[in-house]
Design a protein around this motif. Sequence first.
Motif, short mmCIF file in Angstrom:
data_model
loop_
_atom_site.label_atom_id
_atom_site.label_comp_id
_atom_site.label_asym_id
_atom_site.label_seq_id
_atom_site.Cartn_x
_atom_site.Cartn_y
_atom_site.Cartn_z
N ALA A 160 0.82 -1.21 0.00
CA ALA A 160 0.00 0.00 0.00
C ALA A 160 0.85 1.26 0.00
CB ALA A 160 -0.94 -0.01 1.21
N TYR A 161 2.03 1.18 0.63
CA TYR A 161 2.90 2.35 0.73
C TYR A 161 4.14 2.23 -0.16
CZ TYR A 161 -0.04 3.86 4.58
OH TYR A 161 -1.12 4.27 5.34
N ASN A 162 4.13 1.27 -1.09
CA ASN A 162 5.20 1.13 -2.09
C ASN A 162 6.57 1.02 -1.43
OD1 ASN A 162 3.32 1.35 -4.22
ND2 ASN A 162 3.41 3.58 -4.13
N VAL A 163 6.74 0.04 -0.56
CA VAL A 163 8.02 -0.17 0.11
C VAL A 163 8.95 -0.95 -0.83
CG1 VAL A 163 9.23 -1.22 2.06
CG2 VAL A 163 6.98 -0.14 2.40
N LEU A 164 10.17 -0.43 -0.99
CA LEU A 164 11.24 -1.07 -1.74
C LEU A 164 12.43 -1.22 -0.80
CD1 LEU A 164 11.14 1.14 -4.96
CD2 LEU A 164 10.03 -1.09 -4.66
N GLY A 165 13.04 -2.40 -0.74
CA GLY A 165 14.19 -2.54 0.15
C GLY A 165 14.59 -3.99 0.31
N PHE A 166 15.08 -4.32 1.52
CA PHE A 166 15.50 -5.70 1.74
C PHE A 166 15.45 -6.07 3.21
CE2 PHE A 166 19.54 -3.43 2.18
CZ PHE A 166 20.27 -4.14 3.12
N ASN A 167 15.41 -7.37 3.46
CA ASN A 167 15.52 -7.89 4.82
C ASN A 167 16.99 -7.99 5.20
OD1 ASN A 167 12.76 -9.71 3.90
ND2 ASN A 167 12.70 -8.51 5.76
N THR A 168 17.32 -7.51 6.38
CA THR A 168 18.70 -7.23 6.77
C THR A 168 19.17 -8.13 7.90
OG1 THR A 168 18.24 -5.68 8.57
CG2 THR A 168 18.09 -4.80 6.34
N TYR A 169 20.48 -8.07 8.14
CA TYR A 169 21.09 -8.65 9.34
C TYR A 169 21.28 -7.57 10.42
CZ TYR A 169 22.33 -13.05 6.96
OH TYR A 169 22.30 -14.26 6.31
N GLY A 170 20.70 -6.43 10.23
CA GLY A 170 20.78 -5.33 11.19
C GLY A 170 20.37 -4.05 10.49
N GLU A 171 19.88 -3.09 11.26
CA GLU A 171 19.40 -1.84 10.70
C GLU A 171 20.16 -0.68 11.32
OE1 GLU A 171 17.51 -5.11 10.94
OE2 GLU A 171 16.80 -3.85 12.61
N GLN A 172 20.41 0.35 10.53
CA GLN A 172 21.07 1.55 11.03
C GLN A 172 20.05 2.70 11.05
OE1 GLN A 172 22.94 -0.37 8.43
NE2 GLN A 172 23.46 -1.45 10.31
N TYR A 173 20.07 3.44 12.14
CA TYR A 173 19.14 4.56 12.29
C TYR A 173 19.82 5.65 13.08
CZ TYR A 173 14.86 7.14 13.47
OH TYR A 173 13.92 8.11 13.60
N LEU A 174 20.17 6.76 12.41
CA LEU A 174 20.90 7.87 13.03
C LEU A 174 22.22 7.33 13.59
CD1 LEU A 174 17.87 9.76 14.62
CD2 LEU A 174 18.89 10.03 12.34
N SER A 175 22.38 7.27 14.91
CA SER A 175 23.66 6.82 15.48
C SER A 175 23.63 5.36 15.92
CB SER A 175 24.02 7.69 16.69
OG SER A 175 23.06 7.52 17.73
N MET A 176 22.49 4.66 15.74
CA MET A 176 22.31 3.35 16.34
C MET A 176 22.33 2.23 15.30
SD MET A 176 21.84 3.82 19.64
CE MET A 176 21.02 2.31 20.16
N HIS A 177 22.90 1.09 15.70
CA HIS A 177 22.76 -0.17 14.96
C HIS A 177 21.73 -1.00 15.71
CE1 HIS A 177 23.59 -3.82 12.80
NE2 HIS A 177 23.99 -4.45 13.89
N LEU A 178 20.68 -1.44 15.02
CA LEU A 178 19.53 -2.04 15.66
C LEU A 178 19.26 -3.44 15.11
CD1 LEU A 178 17.18 1.07 15.29
CD2 LEU A 178 18.50 0.46 17.32
#
Length: 398
Positions: A360-378
Amino acid sequence: MDANAWTQFGCGVVALTARQPDDARFWADLEAAAQSSAYSLGLIFYSQDSFPADLLRSKMAECAVGLPYAACSTADEIGGVDEGAGRCLAILFPKDQFAITPFRIDGIRSIGFDRIVAQVKRERQAFEHDPAPFAGTEDKGDTFALCLIDGLSVVEEMVTAALHWALEDIPLLGGSAGDSMHFSKTSLILNGAAGDDCAIVLLCRSRIPFKIFKTDNFIPTDRKLVVTRSDPARRIIYEFNAAEAASEYALAVGLDPSSLSPLSFASHPLVVRVGGEYYCRSVQKVNPDGSLSFFCAIDDGIVLTVAEPTGMSRSTREAFESVDAEIGGIDFVLGFDCALRRIDAQNRQATQRINAIYDAYNVLGFNTYGEQYLSMHLNHTFTGIAFAKPPAEPETPS
């Protein structure tokens, strides 16, 4: 281009997908895009099982001469025309809306924080001194940075912190490259040069308004596990509460140690409290000696809390609805979704609901072994950047 093989969004971004390397239509579309000189960069996410890095490099050199591109292997791909695992997804960014400068940081396991900061600062300064990134307009757009990191490097926290430090006020997000849950070797490619012990950074200007966001869906319980013996450099925990790690974890989540699997770790994540908030420290695998390997940093003395995922589809939908309202409508989302969220959604029979939200929101990307957001690895998180729909064209009076 064949309209059945590609999707174009309102801002001019194009998504192409291929199921097999011999998909002639996919390569013909990429060749046409390269010859048009209309795109500043191709961002490619691919399954190494179906699209080995050397084959992808060879095909890009043959079919997409002149198109700059950055690529990384995944745990799965998200979005595009053809759904399902084992694909190649190419996202093309038009020059009139996106100015993108890519560079690679090599040897991330050994290079160190200071050298990463120095390299990124040099790249940022050159990027910021471009007087006219968009031809024919004084509009410089707003900036953000994307990073793609070797998901088996075990240094994502250090790299993410260094990037955040050097980028200063430029917001950062990204994902850790995967290898279809084999945990053997990932691959990243920048303009034909491939490697694994590296990170690719994309400095981006966008004339399209955007919003960076994240969402997760876990609730901490009162069950605690104290790390009493570990190898932080390798992200391995040998003991919780002075007992074998796998057995103690299994006891805490009510499972037989012999039954532990990625499904167990997806359904029963561990979280650590930092600054009043909880962040996932997800288990990657059980080792033969009963130790546990992790996707995120660990150390002796850390107190981990067993968490229970809840309401994934609800929390995901609410996050997207909030961003949609804030930016006046989402055109598409570039997203990085933890592989363990995908596994947990499958276990809870929520995959169709999650996919429906992403569609519905046209998401393009991939499934990861970790995510980065600003200063954090999540871990166990979706991080994304949503781009706003273009303003509606005024109606012409009849």
